[in-house]
Design an enzyme around this catalytic site. Structure first.
Site, short mmCIF file in Angstrom:
data_model
loop_
_atom_site.label_atom_id
_atom_site.label_comp_id
_atom_site.label_asym_id
_atom_site.label_seq_id
_atom_site.Cartn_x
_atom_site.Cartn_y
_atom_site.Cartn_z
N SER A 27 0.85 -1.18 0.00
CA SER A 27 0.00 0.00 0.00
C SER A 27 0.89 1.23 0.00
O SER A 27 2.09 1.14 0.26
CB SER A 27 -0.89 0.04 1.24
OG SER A 27 -1.15 -1.24 1.74
N TYR A 28 0.26 2.35 -0.23
CA TYR A 28 1.02 3.59 -0.42
C TYR A 28 0.58 4.68 0.53
O TYR A 28 -0.61 5.01 0.60
CB TYR A 28 0.87 4.06 -1.87
CG TYR A 28 1.48 3.06 -2.82
CD1 TYR A 28 2.81 3.13 -3.14
CD2 TYR A 28 0.73 1.99 -3.31
CE1 TYR A 28 3.41 2.17 -3.96
CE2 TYR A 28 1.30 1.02 -4.13
CZ TYR A 28 2.65 1.13 -4.45
OH TYR A 28 3.22 0.18 -5.24
N ILE A 29 1.54 5.22 1.27
CA ILE A 29 1.29 6.38 2.11
C ILE A 29 1.28 7.62 1.23
O ILE A 29 0.58 8.58 1.49
CB ILE A 29 2.37 6.48 3.20
CG1 ILE A 29 2.20 5.30 4.16
CG2 ILE A 29 2.29 7.80 3.95
CD1 ILE A 29 3.37 5.11 5.09
#
Lengths: 154, 154
Positions: A27-29
């Site tokens: 996932s991506y912050i």
């Protein structure tokens, strides 16, 4: 520095059992710049990437599950789930075949990592790899997390 | 790799005008692991750091003001504001004197960066630098952002 070529694989002409497999959730912050968290089996990583397609600067550190879970609260977009099979090639390279899951089910990509641009350009591509999508931004994992499976793959 | 020694400076026995000065604002998206965003004059950076005191792995990329502002929405704790003066030393090293502002006003720290641990240990410390706080976690910028100015500095 990471030098990679990526392919859109349509058919896998051999059985996948027996190959080393990692269950990956990433996932991506942040998408730009890329701040990624990734679970790979029971290990957790934080990765920051610079801009670029085939070549990009990358920095990765191992984090704890607890750190991962705290960072997970700050993600944007959807998580990308996939099984990654490590397939040794006769040329000595290792193909990473990603079999996507969840909303991305039916998508397969194959990547190979190289030491130099010469190696990347000289690589003889096995036919089963499929179309070269190294420069197709729609298949970047950031795009998959943001926009889902590209239309022309349905 | 970053090798640094840090000192708690109480009195600066010379005028600061004339030295190169950067206006720095830094904040943290995560404290552990450290994901930091920093504005330094009109430049913006994203930094990820591994664990450690004097030595730690560090990766930094330049980001745009817009990217900085997006990431700023995810910060934790308080931002740390300081003016950083670059002070050339006779030994050839450059001291970075941080004059903290806002809620941290009155705090001064001086840092020197080294190539090797031998250099760091062999460094002859100018008297005005003050107490060595290289291993005092209360003066790490992450602690300052989380807990403010340490009590015994008031």
């Amino acid at each position: 520095m990471e030098i990679e070529r990526k392919f859109l694989t349509k058919k896998i002409p051999f059985a996948l059992e027996g190959f080393v497999c990692k269950q990956i959730v990433q996932s991506y912050i942040s998408f730009q710049p890329t701040i990624r968290i990734r679970q790979s089996n029971d290990k957790y990583f934080l990765t920051v990437k610079g801009k670029g397609y085939m070549i990009r600067e990358e920095f990765e550190i191992a984090i704890s599950q607890q750190e991962y879970e705290r960072l997970y609260m700050k993600i944007e977009g959807n998580e990308v789930r996939k099984r990654r099979y490590l397939i040794p090639l006769q040329s000595g390279y290792t193909a990473e075949l990603d079999v996507y899951e969840g909303s991305l089910e039916g998508l397969f990509t194959t990547e190979v990592e190289f030491e130099t641009m010469e190696d990347a350009n000289g690589f003889v591509v096995p036919e089963w790899f499929g179309t070269d999508i190294s420069y197709d931004r729609r298949y970047k994992n950031t795009s998959l997390a943001l926009y889902g499976k590209p239309k022309d793959n349905n």
